[in-house]
Scaffold this active site. Structure first.
Site, PDB file in Angstrom:
ATOM      1  N   SER A  91       0.786  -1.236   0.000  1.00  0.00           N
ATOM      2  CA  SER A  91       0.000   0.000   0.000  1.00  0.00           C
ATOM      3  C   SER A  91       0.815   1.283   0.000  1.00  0.00           C
ATOM      4  O   SER A  91       0.229   2.371  -0.083  1.00  0.00           O
ATOM      5  CB  SER A  91      -0.964   0.000   1.196  1.00  0.00           C
ATOM      6  OG  SER A  91      -2.011  -0.912   0.969  1.00  0.00           O
ATOM      7  N   TYR A 188     -10.575   2.530   5.888  1.00  0.00           N
ATOM      8  CA  TYR A 188      -9.536   2.218   4.903  1.00  0.00           C
ATOM      9  C   TYR A 188     -10.089   1.261   3.861  1.00  0.00           C
ATOM     10  O   TYR A 188     -10.581   0.181   4.184  1.00  0.00           O
ATOM     11  CB  TYR A 188      -8.346   1.597   5.616  1.00  0.00           C
ATOM     12  CG  TYR A 188      -7.102   1.440   4.767  1.00  0.00           C
ATOM     13  CD1 TYR A 188      -6.137   2.441   4.732  1.00  0.00           C
ATOM     14  CD2 TYR A 188      -6.883   0.293   4.016  1.00  0.00           C
ATOM     15  CE1 TYR A 188      -4.993   2.303   3.970  1.00  0.00           C
ATOM     16  CE2 TYR A 188      -5.745   0.148   3.255  1.00  0.00           C
ATOM     17  CZ  TYR A 188      -4.806   1.146   3.234  1.00  0.00           C
ATOM     18  OH  TYR A 188      -3.660   1.002   2.474  1.00  0.00           O
ATOM     19  N   SER A 189     -10.021   1.646   2.594  1.00  0.00           N
ATOM     20  CA  SER A 189     -10.582   0.831   1.525  1.00  0.00           C
ATOM     21  C   SER A 189      -9.690   0.869   0.299  1.00  0.00           C
ATOM     22  O   SER A 189      -9.458   1.932  -0.287  1.00  0.00           O
ATOM     23  CB  SER A 189     -11.985   1.317   1.153  1.00  0.00           C
ATOM     24  OG  SER A 189     -12.506   0.557   0.078  1.00  0.00           O
ATOM     25  N   ASN A 190      -9.197  -0.296  -0.097  1.00  0.00           N
ATOM     26  CA  ASN A 190      -8.390  -0.386  -1.313  1.00  0.00           C
ATOM     27  C   ASN A 190      -9.186   0.004  -2.550  1.00  0.00           C
ATOM     28  O   ASN A 190      -8.617   0.451  -3.551  1.00  0.00           O
ATOM     29  CB  ASN A 190      -7.847  -1.805  -1.453  1.00  0.00           C
ATOM     30  CG  ASN A 190      -6.802  -2.123  -0.412  1.00  0.00           C
ATOM     31  OD1 ASN A 190      -5.703  -1.587  -0.436  1.00  0.00           O
ATOM     32  ND2 ASN A 190      -7.139  -2.988   0.527  1.00  0.00           N
ATOM     33  N   GLY A 323       2.689  -0.991   4.304  1.00  0.00           N
ATOM     34  CA  GLY A 323       2.405  -1.786   3.124  1.00  0.00           C
ATOM     35  C   GLY A 323       2.455  -3.260   3.458  1.00  0.00           C
ATOM     36  O   GLY A 323       3.503  -3.768   3.853  1.00  0.00           O
TER      37      GLY A 323
END
Length: 370
Positions: A91, A188-190, A323
């Site tokens: 990330s 938190y959202s990809n 990440g």
């Protein structure tokens, strides 16, 4: 790719030793461990002992740089972890993508107030209420597609060779109800960053990978950093990563099609390249104008800026990003004055090295050397 709690854990870790520096000059040499200050060798070894096959890190204090490695490049092997090796940074990709978005906004190619519907009509239900700024700061309310795609780590074994299109990942997300109304909360959202990659494609007329390469990677000379697209391999020296199959047997997942992460997490880099990137990013006028950088680094009481994780340590504010992904955990953070920074990655296996990694983060960023 999921939301990490590493930085939060770091705030609760009492580091036994600390570092300081006097200026933010670029690092120009690699030096052995200093006799005073934190024992980074022992701190990195502790990450491996706590549950990692390998761990590598680069710590900078002013112009003094320490790089080290611990553990083995392969599970059960004898080859040392490559200190300058390449690895999946997960990330941390998001900070790169956010920087490109902010540059496009400064150029008038898009606005942070633009809606998702404006750029990607018909793709996201309720997209008129979700802005680019919401996506940058994880305030869209959109379901994180990785919660469906990877409900448990071993699920990656069935999909690691598959090529995903960004629109497929978004459709997985929007098949679920949103967490909340846009702008009213944070999660938190990809999915947010998959959408930002698609918006860059439309606004720039080129792919987000091309834009990141021409705007950031090439100008900064980040020669060991790449956005691999569908290429599954890590070129050059690297450590291997593993996950447990359902029967508990370790499976090497170093080779993996990263399109399941895309603009949310496909980056491959090195500790040295990421330290250079974050140091340059936090330098006003280099990648972003002063006012834009101030906007990016303002957490607005959320813990997130625009593509950055932000935390206040006892000795001051730090910026960066964690990440993680199947079999690996990493971080890259820098102090507000750019005097100290750390990038660390580990191949997780057989334990929970999060607290040990947080302890090393705190030792690198958290205090002063008398």
């Amino acid at each position: 790719m999921r939301r990490r709690t590493l930085l939060t854990a770091g705030l609760a870790v009492a580091a036994s030793a600390t570092i300081t520096s006097t200026s933010a000059a670029a690092a120009d040499e690699v030096s052995p461990q200093r006799s005073a200050g934190p024992d980074f060798v022992a701190l990195l070894d502790a990450v491996v002992t706590a549950g990692a096959v390998s761990a590598i890190a680069e710590v900078r204090e002013d112009t003094h740089v320490w790089r080290g490695g611990s553990g083995s490049a392969e599970l059960g092997g004898h080859r040392a972890a490559p200190v300058a090796g390449r690895y999946r940074a997960g990330s941390v990709t998001k900070t790169l993508v956010a920087t490109v978005v902010l540059q496009l906004a400064d150029e008038g190619r898009l606005r942070l107030s633009d809606s998702v519907e404006h750029w990607l009509p018909g793709l996201v239900p309720g997209g008129r209420r979700i802005t680019v700024r919401h996506l940058l700061q994880h305030m869209s309310g959109l379901f994180d597609y990785t919660s469906d795609l990877l409900p448990e780590p071993s699920a990656v074994l069935a999909i690691r060779s598959r090529t995903f299109q960004p629109v497929e990942l978004v459709r997985i997300a929007v098949a679920h109800p949103p967490y909340f109304e846009p702008g009213t909360n944070q999660n938190y959202s990809n999915t947010d960053y998959i959408l930002l990659g698609m918006i860059i494609d439309r606004a720039a007329g080129r792919s987000w990978r091309t834009e990141a390469e021409r705007r950031i990677l090439r100008p900064l000379g980040l020669r060991d950093t790449e956005l691999p697209g569908a290429s599954p391999r890590i070129a050059g020296p690297h450590a291997h990563v593993y996950i447990a199959a359902p029967d508990g047997v370790p499976v090497d997942v170093t080779t993996m099609n990263p399109t399941m992460a895309g603009a949310a997490g496909e980056l491959i880099s090195t500790t040295a390249d990421l330290n250079r990137f974050f140091d340059t990013l936090l330098t006003p006028g280099c990648l972003l104008p002063t006012a834009t950088l101030a906007d990016m680094t303002d957490p607005r009481d959320t813990g997130f800026g625009l593509g950055l994780e932000v935390a206040d340590l006892p000795t001051g504010r730090v910026f960066g990003h964690g990440g993680g992904g199947p079999g690996f955990l990493g971080l890259s953070f820098i102090t507000a004055d750019r005097a100290r920074q750390i990038t660390l990655t580990s191949a997780v296996w057989g334990g929970e090295p999060h607290a040990a990694a947080a302890a090393m983060l705190m030792a690198a960023l958290g205090g002063c050397l008398i």
